[in-house]
Design a protein around this motif. Structure first.
Motif, PDB file in Angstrom:
ATOM      1  N   SER A  11       0.831  -1.205   0.000  1.00 12.01           N
ATOM      2  CA  SER A  11       0.000   0.000   0.000  1.00 12.01           C
ATOM      3  C   SER A  11       0.870   1.262   0.000  1.00 12.01           C
ATOM      4  CB  SER A  11      -0.941   0.000   1.204  1.00 12.01           C
ATOM      5  OG  SER A  11      -0.193  -0.031   2.401  1.00 12.01           O
ATOM      6  N   GLU A  12       2.077   1.147  -0.572  1.00 15.69           N
ATOM      7  CA  GLU A  12       2.985   2.286  -0.680  1.00 15.69           C
ATOM      8  C   GLU A  12       3.313   2.579  -2.137  1.00 15.69           C
ATOM      9  OE1 GLU A  12       5.866   2.885   3.048  1.00 15.69           O
ATOM     10  OE2 GLU A  12       6.464   1.272   1.688  1.00 15.69           O
ATOM     11  N   ALA A  13       3.423   3.853  -2.435  1.00 18.71           N
ATOM     12  CA  ALA A  13       3.921   4.303  -3.729  1.00 18.71           C
ATOM     13  C   ALA A  13       5.305   4.893  -3.473  1.00 18.71           C
ATOM     14  CB  ALA A  13       2.995   5.345  -4.332  1.00 18.71           C
ATOM     15  N   LEU A  14       6.330   4.276  -4.042  1.00 24.80           N
ATOM     16  CA  LEU A  14       7.719   4.705  -3.879  1.00 24.80           C
ATOM     17  C   LEU A  14       8.091   5.552  -5.096  1.00 24.80           C
ATOM     18  CD1 LEU A  14       8.961   1.168  -2.835  1.00 24.80           C
ATOM     19  CD2 LEU A  14       8.174   3.005  -1.346  1.00 24.80           C
ATOM     20  N   LEU A  15       8.735   6.706  -4.855  1.00 24.14           N
ATOM     21  CA  LEU A  15       8.918   7.695  -5.908  1.00 24.14           C
ATOM     22  C   LEU A  15      10.375   8.070  -6.172  1.00 24.14           C
ATOM     23  CD1 LEU A  15       6.225  10.221  -4.616  1.00 24.14           C
ATOM     24  CD2 LEU A  15       5.865   8.295  -6.150  1.00 24.14           C
ATOM     25  N   CYS A  16      10.624   8.466  -7.425  1.00 23.42           N
ATOM     26  CA  CYS A  16      11.912   9.011  -7.831  1.00 23.42           C
ATOM     27  C   CYS A  16      11.655   9.984  -8.980  1.00 23.42           C
ATOM     28  CB  CYS A  16      12.846   7.895  -8.300  1.00 23.42           C
ATOM     29  SG  CYS A  16      14.414   8.511  -8.958  1.00 23.42           S
ATOM     30  N   LEU A  17      12.155  11.197  -8.866  1.00 20.35           N
ATOM     31  CA  LEU A  17      11.984  12.202  -9.917  1.00 20.35           C
ATOM     32  C   LEU A  17      13.265  12.291 -10.744  1.00 20.35           C
ATOM     33  CD1 LEU A  17      10.270  14.353 -11.271  1.00 20.35           C
ATOM     34  CD2 LEU A  17      11.079  15.982  -9.565  1.00 20.35           C
ATOM     35  N   LEU A  18      13.120  12.007 -12.038  1.00 23.96           N
ATOM     36  CA  LEU A  18      14.247  12.004 -12.964  1.00 23.96           C
ATOM     37  C   LEU A  18      13.944  12.974 -14.104  1.00 23.96           C
ATOM     38  CD1 LEU A  18      16.965  10.546 -13.644  1.00 23.96           C
ATOM     39  CD2 LEU A  18      15.612   8.925 -14.974  1.00 23.96           C
ATOM     40  N   THR A  19      14.911  13.809 -14.428  1.00 25.00           N
ATOM     41  CA  THR A  19      14.729  14.730 -15.548  1.00 25.00           C
ATOM     42  C   THR A  19      15.788  14.464 -16.615  1.00 25.00           C
ATOM     43  OG1 THR A  19      16.169  16.455 -14.657  1.00 25.00           O
ATOM     44  CG2 THR A  19      13.855  16.539 -14.014  1.00 25.00           C
ATOM     45  N   LYS A  20      15.431  14.852 -17.830  1.00 25.07           N
ATOM     46  CA  LYS A  20      16.396  14.784 -18.929  1.00 25.07           C
ATOM     47  C   LYS A  20      16.263  16.060 -19.744  1.00 25.07           C
ATOM     48  CE  LYS A  20      17.915  12.267 -22.951  1.00 25.07           C
ATOM     49  NZ  LYS A  20      17.505  11.421 -24.053  1.00 25.07           N
ATOM     50  N   GLU A  21      17.358  16.791 -19.800  1.00 24.57           N
ATOM     51  CA  GLU A  21      17.420  18.016 -20.592  1.00 24.57           C
ATOM     52  C   GLU A  21      18.728  18.012 -21.360  1.00 24.57           C
ATOM     53  OE1 GLU A  21      16.785  21.454 -18.115  1.00 24.57           O
ATOM     54  OE2 GLU A  21      15.115  20.481 -17.084  1.00 24.57           O
ATOM     55  N   ASP A  22      18.643  18.211 -22.660  1.00 26.14           N
ATOM     56  CA  ASP A  22      19.832  18.234 -23.521  1.00 26.14           C
ATOM     57  C   ASP A  22      20.691  16.993 -23.327  1.00 26.14           C
ATOM     58  OD1 ASP A  22      19.064  20.766 -24.474  1.00 26.14           O
ATOM     59  OD2 ASP A  22      20.069  21.747 -22.789  1.00 26.14           O
ATOM     60  N   ASP A  23      20.060  15.838 -23.311  1.00 22.68           N
ATOM     61  CA  ASP A  23      20.741  14.541 -23.165  1.00 22.68           C
ATOM     62  C   ASP A  23      21.462  14.365 -21.835  1.00 22.68           C
ATOM     63  OD1 ASP A  23      19.844  13.574 -25.599  1.00 22.68           O
ATOM     64  OD2 ASP A  23      21.549  14.397 -26.700  1.00 22.68           O
ATOM     65  N   GLY A  41      -6.965   1.790   1.402  1.00 22.22           N
ATOM     66  CA  GLY A  41      -7.847   2.495   0.480  1.00 22.22           C
ATOM     67  C   GLY A  41      -9.305   2.135   0.619  1.00 22.22           C
ATOM     68  N   LEU A  42      -9.675   1.608   1.776  1.00 21.19           N
ATOM     69  CA  LEU A  42     -11.070   1.209   1.969  1.00 21.19           C
ATOM     70  C   LEU A  42     -12.000   2.409   2.118  1.00 21.19           C
ATOM     71  CD1 LEU A  42     -10.604  -1.832   4.368  1.00 21.19           C
ATOM     72  CD2 LEU A  42     -11.126  -1.866   1.921  1.00 21.19           C
ATOM     73  N   GLU A  43     -11.497   3.507   2.603  1.00 16.98           N
ATOM     74  CA  GLU A  43     -12.307   4.698   2.805  1.00 16.98           C
ATOM     75  C   GLU A  43     -12.084   5.684   1.658  1.00 16.98           C
ATOM     76  OE1 GLU A  43     -14.525   5.035   5.260  1.00 16.98           O
ATOM     77  OE2 GLU A  43     -13.937   3.072   6.034  1.00 16.98           O
ATOM     78  N   LEU A  44     -13.147   6.293   1.195  1.00 11.57           N
ATOM     79  CA  LEU A  44     -13.082   7.261   0.110  1.00 11.57           C
ATOM     80  C   LEU A  44     -12.123   8.398   0.435  1.00 11.57           C
ATOM     81  CD1 LEU A  44     -14.110   8.391  -2.584  1.00 11.57           C
ATOM     82  CD2 LEU A  44     -15.999   9.432  -1.320  1.00 11.57           C
ATOM     83  N   ALA A  78       1.078 -11.130  -8.434  1.00 12.97           N
ATOM     84  CA  ALA A  78      -0.089 -10.284  -8.683  1.00 12.97           C
ATOM     85  C   ALA A  78      -0.147  -9.127  -7.703  1.00 12.97           C
ATOM     86  CB  ALA A  78      -1.364 -11.111  -8.579  1.00 12.97           C
ATOM     87  N   GLY A  79      -0.666  -8.010  -8.183  1.00 16.13           N
ATOM     88  CA  GLY A  79      -0.811  -6.831  -7.346  1.00 16.13           C
ATOM     89  C   GLY A  79      -1.995  -6.961  -6.404  1.00 16.13           C
ATOM     90  N   SER A  80      -1.981  -6.145  -5.372  1.00 12.81           N
ATOM     91  CA  SER A  80      -3.072  -6.149  -4.401  1.00 12.81           C
ATOM     92  C   SER A  80      -4.165  -5.183  -4.853  1.00 12.81           C
ATOM     93  CB  SER A  80      -2.547  -5.704  -3.035  1.00 12.81           C
ATOM     94  OG  SER A  80      -2.149  -4.349  -3.092  1.00 12.81           O
ATOM     95  N   ALA A  81      -5.318  -5.297  -4.228  1.00  9.74           N
ATOM     96  CA  ALA A  81      -6.421  -4.383  -4.533  1.00  9.74           C
ATOM     97  C   ALA A  81      -5.996  -2.946  -4.261  1.00  9.74           C
ATOM     98  CB  ALA A  81      -7.648  -4.754  -3.716  1.00  9.74           C
ATOM     99  N   ALA A  82      -5.301  -2.713  -3.154  1.00 13.49           N
ATOM    100  CA  ALA A  82      -4.842  -1.361  -2.817  1.00 13.49           C
ATOM    101  C   ALA A  82      -3.894  -0.842  -3.902  1.00 13.49           C
ATOM    102  CB  ALA A  82      -4.151  -1.351  -1.459  1.00 13.49           C
ATOM    103  N   GLY A  83      -3.034  -1.700  -4.405  1.00 12.76           N
ATOM    104  CA  GLY A  83      -2.099  -1.293  -5.460  1.00 12.76           C
ATOM    105  C   GLY A  83      -2.813  -0.876  -6.727  1.00 12.76           C
ATOM    106  N   PHE A  84      -3.833  -1.623  -7.105  1.00 15.01           N
ATOM    107  CA  PHE A  84      -4.574  -1.268  -8.309  1.00 15.01           C
ATOM    108  C   PHE A  84      -5.358   0.025  -8.114  1.00 15.01           C
ATOM    109  CE2 PHE A  84      -4.085  -5.904  -9.113  1.00 15.01           C
ATOM    110  CZ  PHE A  84      -3.270  -5.777 -10.228  1.00 15.01           C
ATOM    111  N   LYS A  85      -5.846   0.251  -6.897  1.00 11.78           N
ATOM    112  CA  LYS A  85      -6.525   1.517  -6.597  1.00 11.78           C
ATOM    113  C   LYS A  85      -5.547   2.678  -6.713  1.00 11.78           C
ATOM    114  CE  LYS A  85     -10.138  -0.034  -3.433  1.00 11.78           C
ATOM    115  NZ  LYS A  85     -10.663   0.121  -2.060  1.00 11.78           N
ATOM    116  N   MET A  86      -4.325   2.491  -6.224  1.00 19.86           N
ATOM    117  CA  MET A  86      -3.327   3.550  -6.319  1.00 19.86           C
ATOM    118  C   MET A  86      -2.977   3.824  -7.781  1.00 19.86           C
ATOM    119  SD  MET A  86      -0.820   3.104  -3.014  1.00 19.86           S
ATOM    120  CE  MET A  86      -0.245   1.491  -3.431  1.00 19.86           C
TER     121      MET A  86
END
Length: 148
Positions: A11-23, A41-44, A78-86
């Motif tokens: 139930s976690e989204a792990l993030l990384c921000l990557l940019t590409k400018e001028d190669d 994610g059971l509650e709205l 297989a992914g979990s229900a929470a993962g598909f909701k995310m």
């Protein structure tokens, strides 16, 4: 191009921000490297908060695209229900291109365009590795496939 790589694990989204400018690739520091979906994610309101928080991060950093590794719907990994909701919540963020990458697509792109740096040299946390790879693959895919 600013791409937010996302790896959904439980139930976690792990993030990384990557940019590409001028190669030139640049790993950007962001205020939050993971978001947790409360109560699976059971509650709205939990889903709305998750989507709002990620959408705010996307807006604040001027993210153009989000790259998520697609998980199988059935089988051992297989992914979990929470993962598909995310996944769905991320896909519904307005004004950002969201791409689900298949495992095969990631492997093929990495074979054609290997990572230009050892992951240990990036300065990222170990849990961000797959998110980093997702962002890299998406950027390389956009670079070499102009029809997307």
């Amino acid at each position: 191009m600013k791409t937010l790589g996302v790896e959904i694990s439980g139930s976690e989204a792990l993030l990384c921000l990557l940019t590409k400018e001028d190669d030139v690739f640049d790993i950007r520091d962001i205020r939050q490297r993971r978001f947790t979906l409360a109560n699976q994610g059971l509650e709205l309101e939990d889903m709305r908060k998750f989507q709002f928080d990620v959408a705010k991060l996307v807006e604040d950093y001027g993210v153009d695209s989000i790259a998520i590794r697609q998980r199988p719907h059935k089988g051992k990994f297989a992914g979990s229900a929470a993962g598909f909701k995310m996944e769905a919540a991320l896909q519904l963020i307005p004004k950002v291109d969201v791409k689900l990458l298949t495992g095969t697509e990631v492997k093929e792109q990495l074979k054609a365009n290997p990572l230009p740096v050892d992951y240990e040299d990036t300065g990222l946390k170990k849990f961000q590795e797959q998110a980093f790879i997702n962002a890299y693959v998406y950027i390389m895919r956009k670079t070499y496939r102009k029809e997307d």
